[in-house]
Design an enzyme around this catalytic site. Structure first.
Site, PDB file in Angstrom:
ATOM      1  CB  SER A 206      -0.893   0.015   1.245  1.00 11.67           C
ATOM      2  OG  SER A 206      -0.091   0.022   2.433  1.00 11.67           O
ATOM      3  CD1 TRP A 209      -2.547   4.518  -3.861  1.00 15.80           C
ATOM      4  CD2 TRP A 209      -3.372   6.443  -3.067  1.00 15.80           C
ATOM      5  NE1 TRP A 209      -2.761   5.350  -4.933  1.00 15.80           N
ATOM      6  CE2 TRP A 209      -3.267   6.531  -4.484  1.00 15.80           C
ATOM      7  CE3 TRP A 209      -3.865   7.534  -2.348  1.00 15.80           C
ATOM      8  CZ2 TRP A 209      -3.641   7.691  -5.173  1.00 15.80           C
ATOM      9  CZ3 TRP A 209      -4.238   8.680  -3.037  1.00 15.80           C
ATOM     10  CH2 TRP A 209      -4.129   8.743  -4.434  1.00 15.80           C
ATOM     11  CB  THR A 211       0.174   8.055   6.223  1.00 17.44           C
ATOM     12  OG1 THR A 211      -0.671   7.486   7.240  1.00 17.44           O
ATOM     13  CG2 THR A 211      -0.687   8.682   5.140  1.00 17.44           C
ATOM     14  NE  ARG A 219       2.990  -5.084  16.367  1.00 18.74           N
ATOM     15  CZ  ARG A 219       3.834  -4.822  17.360  1.00 18.74           C
ATOM     16  NH1 ARG A 219       3.484  -4.016  18.338  1.00 18.74           N
ATOM     17  NH2 ARG A 219       5.031  -5.363  17.376  1.00 18.74           N
ATOM     18  CB  SER A 220       2.810  -1.236   8.383  1.00 15.51           C
ATOM     19  OG  SER A 220       3.261  -1.426   7.070  1.00 15.51           O
ATOM     20  CB  SER A 221       5.435  -6.091   7.694  1.00 17.47           C
ATOM     21  OG  SER A 221       6.718  -6.636   7.479  1.00 17.47           O
ATOM     22  NE  ARG A 271     -10.775   1.765  20.918  1.00 15.06           N
ATOM     23  CZ  ARG A 271     -11.312   0.730  21.556  1.00 15.06           C
ATOM     24  NH1 ARG A 271     -11.288  -0.474  21.006  1.00 15.06           N
ATOM     25  NH2 ARG A 271     -11.888   0.889  22.733  1.00 15.06           N
ATOM     26  CB  ILE A 274      -4.323  11.444  16.818  1.00 12.82           C
ATOM     27  CG1 ILE A 274      -5.826  11.137  16.788  1.00 12.82           C
ATOM     28  CG2 ILE A 274      -3.819  11.788  15.421  1.00 12.82           C
ATOM     29  CD1 ILE A 274      -6.668  12.262  16.210  1.00 12.82           C
ATOM     30  CE1 TYR A 475      -0.202  -9.390   2.118  1.00 14.41           C
ATOM     31  CE2 TYR A 475      -1.412 -10.408   0.323  1.00 14.41           C
ATOM     32  CZ  TYR A 475      -1.128  -9.304   1.101  1.00 14.41           C
ATOM     33  OH  TYR A 475      -1.763  -8.104   0.864  1.00 14.41           O
TER      34      TYR A 475
END
Length: 568
Positions: A206, A209, A211, A219-221, A271, A274, A475
């Site tokens: 992604s 698109w 940030t 917790r992106s990879s 949660r 920000i 994946y």
């Protein structure tokens, strides 16, 4: 739209005017027809005009509008229908199906665009004081319903788009760290870093698109995590606005300060507050970058090779292997080869046949290398020995270069599939190496059983995408040939089967997409009821009024439906 803030199209992935096309890929239509029985030369649905949608009117009170405009300015408090719809959903297949049907759910009442942390502080405090829901929004690429308001929410719903907060603030060149605002999109961030000779190296699918703040919140990879690490490895410090206070975590290589507050923020999905900025690890732009392509006789061979690469002295940026069906999908997505390419492909096929390989079972792999020319040459040699020891063969840089050029275009295909009656989505998990093949075999079987029980055709395939010392992420992509009004029922059946298989076969609920609402029903199996209790207590302690993105991670149902069961 706000000048200088990128916004995706309301009905699908990415920018208007850009879409997937199969017309220059002669093998793709026959492949889809063979595996799911769908003729993609004939469209079954089309995107309705936005004017046909019955968008619920904003419920924003005059009093709250005045207050919000006083915080961010009238220009940056938007209540037009299209802006509100764009910010009502992520880009999961459930989102795409519902928005096309005009099933819009609880559309936000206003979208605000804070320009600095002081404005974010004022927004968070106002959410508590005036009892409205505040949902942070980055690129809108989330696929687990992490940015959607709870159905039927009676309070005002305010979405805070951080797209104006997108600057590289400073670089600590001695320590190799950069301070960057959370609203920056991947390409903009890399442009700013690379202009000064640096890179973060974080490249999720992604990337275009999404940030920095969104990566941290879920917790992106990234594709190159074998070298650069996941976002949890990359982020060393941050600032997050909470009710009545601002959390400040200084940029440190490691700490022993009790239970990790940094870890509490990572994956918190809005949660707790920000995120406004972060200190991240950065690296000098490497001298050389190269992706090599390989083939294995079987998926088991490819998994074993990736396991051995992870355990070896070889330093790679990625080690990826696709199962047989995904390999066929990749090759079917290729453009028509020229005369030289066709001859080369025939020569490779003949070599595989001489080796006794079943061409329907071969598996494609990509391994990436970075560094000096000597470094790349040495580590390619180490990997080559591992590949050969596991019944694999190299085919050079050509396929890897094509993959590199198109790696961010994959999400566009979901919109194309919907146009042709196919509901397609992804799920990912991690397991220890000891269970890597087991979870693949059993998850594919579980998905096919669900398809059979629904009486629809479909397909599921997989690749190993991220390797660690103790295990790996796999994946899974699945597509369902169902263009009926009940296609989301079919989708739910397959999605539940896949997620439950993760739980039954030593996996986790998600590796990098997060929890949102989609994955929450499996959390008690994943982290135990005691773990869910700890998370619930944390969220309720920080946000007792349930003002900050309620219903995410811990909630009492699943998207759009009141239920507390993964079997509902």
């Amino acid at each position: 739209m706000i000048e200088g803030v990128k916004q995706q199209k309301w009905w699908g992935w990415g920018e208007e005017g850009k879409a997937y096309s199969h017309h220059d890929k002669p093998k793709f239509a026959p492949f889809v027809k063979r595996i799911v029985g769908v003729d993609i030369n004939v469209s079954k649905t089309s995107v309705p005009p936005f004017s046909s949608l019955d968008v619920p009117a904003t419920q924003l009170t005059d009093e709250l509008r005045t207050k919000l405009e006083g915080i961010v300015g009238a220009t940056y408090a938007q209540t037009d229908d299209e802006t509100r719809v764009v910010h009502a959903f992520g880009k999961g297949v459930r989102d795409l199906v519902r928005v096309r049907r005009g099933e819009l759910g609880r559309v936000p009442d206003v979208v605000v665009y804070p320009g600095d942390e002081d404005e974010v502080v004022a927004l968070v405090n106002a959410a508590v004081e005036d009892d409205f829901v505040l949902i942070p929004f980055g690129g809108g690429s989330n696929i687990v319903a992490a940015t959607e308001a709870v159905p039927g929410e009676p309070r005002n719903v305010v979405v805070a788009n951080l797209g104006r907060m997108k600057s590289l603030l400073e670089i600590d060149e001695i320590s190799g760290m950069a301070r960057i605002q959370a609203g920056v999109f991947g390409p903009d961030m890399e442009d700013q870093l690379q202009a000064r000779g640096w890179t973060m190296g974080h490249q999720p699918d992604s990337f275009v698109w999404s940030t920095l703040g969104g990566w941290i919140a879920t917790r992106s990879s990234g594709m190159q995590s074998d070298k650069y690490g996941d976002i949890s490895d990359i982020v060393r410090g941050l600032r997050m606005v909470m009710p009545g206070q601002v959390l400040t975590l200084r940029p440190l290589p490691s700490t022993s300060s009790g239970p990790s507050v940094r870890e509490m923020v990572l994956g918190s999905e809005g949660r707790l507050g920000i995120i406004t900025e972060a200190w991240v690890q950065v690296h000098r732009i490497p001298e050389q970058r190269e992706l090599q392509a390989y083939f294995f006789a079987t998926y088991a061979d490819g998994l074993k090779a990736c396991e051995q690469i992870a355990a070896s002295d070889a330093n790679v940026i990625l080690a990826r292997v696709s199962d047989p069906l995904e390999t066929q999908y990749i090759m079917a997505n290729g453009k028509a080869s020229g005369r030289v390419g066709k001859l080369a492909n025939k020569a490779i096929q003949k070599l595989m046949e001489r080796k006794g390989w079943d061409l329907d079972g071969i598996c494609m792999s990509f391994v990436g290398f970075e560094g000096s020319a000597n470094h790349v040459r040495y580590h390619k040699g180490l990997v080559s020995k591992i590949i050969k020891a596991n019944n694999g063969m190299g085919v050079g840089k050509g396929p890897g270069s094509l993959y590199d050029q198109k790696k961010y275009d994959t999400p566009y295909i979901r919109d194309f599939m919907l146009d042709h009656g196919l509901v397609a989505d992804v799920s990912e998990t991690t397991t220890p190496w000891a269970h890597a093949l087991e979870i693949h075999t059993n998850t594919v079987a579980a998905a096919h059983k669900a398809l059979e029980e629904r009486g629809v055709r479909g397909v599921v395939f997989c690749h190993l995408s991220h390797s660690y010392h103790s295990g790996a992420c796999q994946y899974f992509t699945f597509a369902i040939a169902d263009d009926s009004e009940d296609n989301l029922v079919s989708y739910d059946a397959v999605k539940r089967a896949i997620q439950q298989s993760f739980m039954d076969n030593h996996g986790t609920v998600s590796h990098h997409h997060g929890v949102g609402e989609e994955h929450s029903p499996w959390l008690d199996q994943d982290i135990s009821p005691a773990g869910v209790h700890m998370q619930r207590t944390l969220f309720e302690g920080i946000d007792p009024g349930n003002n900050l993105n309620p219903g995410k991670i811990i909630h009492d149902g699943k998207p759009g439906i009141s239920s507390n069961s993964a079997d509902a």
